[in-house]
Design an enzyme around this catalytic site. Structure first.
Site, mmCIF file in Angstrom:
data_model
loop_
_atom_site.group_PDB
_atom_site.id
_atom_site.type_symbol
_atom_site.label_atom_id
_atom_site.label_comp_id
_atom_site.label_asym_id
_atom_site.label_seq_id
_atom_site.Cartn_x
_atom_site.Cartn_y
_atom_site.Cartn_z
ATOM 1 N N LYS A 92 0.839 -1.183 -0.206
ATOM 2 C CA LYS A 92 -0.117 -0.125 -0.004
ATOM 3 C C LYS A 92 0.898 1.304 0.217
ATOM 4 C CE LYS A 92 -4.379 -1.844 -0.001
ATOM 5 N NZ LYS A 92 -5.173 -1.656 1.447
ATOM 6 N N GLN A 121 -0.861 -12.760 10.232
ATOM 7 C CA GLN A 121 -1.300 -12.430 9.005
ATOM 8 C C GLN A 121 -0.088 -12.230 8.228
ATOM 9 O OE1 GLN A 121 -3.452 -9.567 10.703
ATOM 10 N NE2 GLN A 121 -1.975 -7.526 10.137
ATOM 11 N N ASP A 178 -2.890 -6.061 0.817
ATOM 12 C CA ASP A 178 -1.490 -6.370 1.041
ATOM 13 C C ASP A 178 -1.453 -7.422 2.213
ATOM 14 O OD1 ASP A 178 -2.710 -4.609 2.714
ATOM 15 O OD2 ASP A 178 -0.827 -3.919 3.234
ATOM 16 N N ASP A 216 -2.811 -8.683 17.532
ATOM 17 C CA ASP A 216 -3.554 -7.833 16.670
ATOM 18 C C ASP A 216 -4.721 -8.605 16.039
ATOM 19 O OD1 ASP A 216 -3.739 -5.472 14.724
ATOM 20 O OD2 ASP A 216 -3.814 -7.206 13.261
ATOM 21 N N ASN A 217 -6.077 -8.114 16.318
ATOM 22 C CA ASN A 217 -7.055 -8.799 16.038
ATOM 23 C C ASN A 217 -7.262 -10.299 16.448
ATOM 24 O OD1 ASN A 217 -8.237 -6.715 14.477
ATOM 25 N ND2 ASN A 217 -6.899 -7.208 12.691
ATOM 26 N N GLU A 232 -5.847 -6.716 21.455
ATOM 27 C CA GLU A 232 -6.516 -5.715 20.637
ATOM 28 C C GLU A 232 -7.925 -6.430 19.947
ATOM 29 O OE1 GLU A 232 -6.808 -3.469 16.492
ATOM 30 O OE2 GLU A 232 -6.279 -5.667 16.875
ATOM 31 N N LYS A 284 0.625 4.308 9.396
ATOM 32 C CA LYS A 284 0.622 2.996 9.162
ATOM 33 C C LYS A 284 1.252 2.832 7.672
ATOM 34 C CE LYS A 284 -2.905 0.462 9.656
ATOM 35 N NZ LYS A 284 -4.475 0.194 9.463
ATOM 36 N N TYR A 285 1.313 3.708 6.912
ATOM 37 C CA TYR A 285 1.610 3.736 5.414
ATOM 38 C C TYR A 285 2.794 4.419 5.052
ATOM 39 C CZ TYR A 285 -2.863 1.767 5.463
ATOM 40 O OH TYR A 285 -4.002 1.013 5.766
#
Length: 660
Positions: A259, A319, A354, A389-390, A418, A528-529
């Site tokens: 991204k 992930q 991504d 995360d998640n 999270e 983040k990007y």
């Protein structure tokens, strides 16, 4: 027939004991139960708290009497303070107490004026109980006291007051406590409690991206930071009073479908991508991003943090980027669509091209074993806290398996969930073993909903520990977008006082508040990007930094143990809808801290609080003098207390006193 004596509604118990309740070393853990039997017999009970097997192959055991806290509900309570980490168990033992039953009945009859000739059976029964009390007693002096008391009860030549005086004396009462008579002794089942180190309950977290710490080149372009440049930020973070530095993923970042800035689908040649798109040809979850440095550099970063009394928390993002080594080595760990392609992550309408989510169905044992290896690898490199995360997108049984196997080899490891998800899922993950949980605090802004949520978090302390982050790289709440600097101070004050653990994402202290678009909670130019170097020193020098307020809040938290407690919170009525008032109590010392916080960043609030004698710790009508850690002044608190909060000066009063 069942047991005559009933032990019910035992607390703290999760799902009938399937999962352990939570506590930390030194925490005052309340234990309670409803205990009853037929009739009017006096009951007694204690709780036995048994610790893990120690290095000396012995188990620590604590036995604490329960007291009848609510006679109308037959509820008994005690407090246990564990001193070691690990898995403890507790059980409640209750019994009928013949001696106490006899004393209570005799006193009632004496108060009624009944003469000795009507109390013959009662006096003989007492004598026999005293003789039973001497069974097995070796101390001659104690035996003598009890036998003399029995003899007097039987001596009809003595006046009634003299016959009963020794039996009802403090000496015999004390001996009866040391050598209690018991009948119908009944034990509950044993229930587990996991005791963590204190950081599991209380701490202040600071999240930042190491890659954004490289500064800028001569042309003003951001430079990619390293573990060395990140380590240079640690004294600033420690100086604000934080305990934990949390790093987003520091692994190699995927090249495929990377991204661009602001989540653009097409990345430019200089775009760094999202750290949550884990994995590339340079490695996966067991590697560090080469631009950040080497494993040795990471170890040096952890050592530098430790030297400043900071712990390092690392993101565990299960992930993968499309070019993660697992994609080719373990294609069975991913979901394949009908056309044969691997599914990317989605949270409609959001698309994460991504990122490939993991599939735990095809080879759950193989995938779980690999994740366990990775967590232990990072733990061996000094990481004792993982922000997950998640977690709500992975199987619950996987987390239960992983967490407890990690704790078997590294019992001091902590896990933060999270899980911004449905209440049942958030609480379910906490029951499974997550040490702490993100919460809905970010979206609680009104007084009544904040008050209700504060009570809910206090009531859930036996299994759910909140971590109140004021912002995250994903969440810029509308209140911060529009509330100005005072709203940033308000949210920090709320988070730092409502829960023993709170967190800040870097840039909060600089009042970063621009959303990607109106109505969005995402940051414009999200870190983040892209790289986001910040001039913290310049902002502080120019008076455009919240760092002094954050520093003061963390200093007050360290000085006031009540603010590092979760269980002992009382919300107080007040006559201003934009003011939240609550008291937190330290059970070890009795010290109380009254937090009065405005929710309106625009106008002063003149508020009157209603404080009960129980809150003040004094008899009705007796005021107390409290110290305000914000203004430095002493204030008198009474049943009706008036305060003024001017957000142009300070958004809160934090008043502490000891009733002793």
């Amino acid at each position: 027939m069942g047991k005559r004596l009933k032990i019910e509604a035992i607390y703290p118990v999760l799902d009938g004991g399937e999962y352990p309740a939570k506590c930390v070393v030194g925490e005052h853990l309340p234990v309670s139960a409803v205990i009853w039997r037929e009739g009017h017999e006096t009951l007694a009970a204690h709780v036995t708290f048994t610790g893990p097997l120690g290095h000396d192959a012995e188990r620590r055991e604590l036995t604490v009497p329960l007291r009848l806290a609510d006679p109308g509900e037959d509820r008994w309570e005690a407090t246990v303070v564990p001193e070691e980490t690990g898995l403890w168990t507790f059980r409640v033992t209750a019994w009928s107490a013949p001696w106490e039953t006899w004393r209570h009945a005799l006193r009632a009859k004496l108060d009624d004026g009944q003469p000795a000739d009507r109390l013959g059976n009662e006096l003989e029964s007492g004598a026999r109980l005293l003789e039973r009390m001497t069974d097995g007693m070796r101390e001659a002096e104690r035996v003598g006291v009890l036998r003399r008391a029995a003899e007097r009860l039987r001596d009809a030549t003595l006046p009634l007051p003299d016959r009963v005086a020794l039996a009802l004396s403090p000496d015999v009462t004390q001996l009866a406590r040391l050598h209690p008579l018991r009948a119908l002794t009944t034990e509950s089942d044993a229930y587990p409690v996991w005791v963590d180190r204190p950081r599991a309950l209380a701490g202040a977290w600071y999240e930042f991206f190491p890659r954004s710490t490289g500064g800028r080149d001569a042309a003003g372009r951001p430079l990619h930071g390293t573990f060395a440049t990140a380590a240079a930020e640690l004294p600033r973070i420690a100086g604000m009073g934080f305990d934990v530095v949390y790093l987003p993923p520091i692994h190699p970042i995927g090249e495929i479908h990377r991204k661009g800035a602001n989540n653009a689908l097409t990345a430019g040649p200089d775009d760094v991508g999202s750290p949550w798109a884990v994995g590339s040809a340079d490695g996966g979850h067991d590697a560090v991003h080469p631009a950040l440095g080497t494993w040795d550099d990471f170890d040096a970063f952890v050592e530098a943090a430790s030297a400043l009394d900071l712990e390092v928390a690392l993101d565990l993002a299960l992930q993968c980027a499309p070019d993660h080594p697992w994609v080719s080595e373990h294609p069975e760990w991913f979901t394949h669509r009908p056309d044969g392609s691997i599914a990317h992550a989605e949270n409609p309408p959001k698309q994460y091209q991504d990122i490939h989510p993991l599939d735990f169905d095809a080879d759950p044992a193989g995938l779980a074993t690999e994740v366990l290896r990775i967590v232990r690898l990072w733990a061996d490199h000094g990481v004792r806290i993982f922000r997950v995360d998640n977690p709500h997108t992975k199987p619950a049984e996987f987390w239960h398996w992983l967490i407890w196997r990690v704790k078997a080899s590294h019992p001091d490891v902590l896990f933060l969930a999270e899980a911004f998800t449905r209440p049942a899922v958030l609480k379910g993950l906490a029951r499974l073993g997550f040490t702490q949980s993100y919460t809905y605090f970010t979206w609680r802004t009104e007084r009544d909903e904040l008050a209700d949520y504060a009570r809910e978090l206090a009531d859930s302390a036996h299994f759910l520990r909140p971590n109140l982050f004021v912002n995250t790289p994903d969440i810029l709440h509308a209140s911060l977008q529009h509330g100005g600097p005072a709203m940033f101070a308000i949210r920090a004050a709320l988070a730092a006082t409502m829960a023993p653990t709170w967190g800040v994402y870097s840039g909060f202290e600089l009042y970063e508040h621009r959303p990607l678009r109106p109505g969005s909670e995402e940051y414009l130019d999200s870190e983040k990007y892209q790289l986001r170097p910040r001039d913290f020193a310049g902002a502080l020098a120019a008076g455009r930094s919240l760092a002094p307020w954050i520093t003061r809040l963390n200093a007050i938290r360290r000085a006031r143990p009540a603010l590092r407690q979760q269980r002992h919170l009382t919300v107080h009525p007040c006559d201003h809808e934009a003011v939240l008032a609550f008291t937190k109590t330290d059970p070890a010392t009795g010290e109380r801290t009254l937090c009065v916080i405005t929710l309106d960043p625009t106008a002063p609030a003149d508020v009157t609080l209603t404080l009960t004698p129980e809150t003040l710790g004094r008899p009705a009508g007796t005021p107390v003098v409290a110290h305000d850690d914000i203004t430095g002044e002493d204030r008198t608190l009474s049943a009706s207390t008036r305060l003024v909060i001017d957000p142009r000066v300070a958004v809160a009063h934090l008043l502490t006193w000891s009733p002793r």
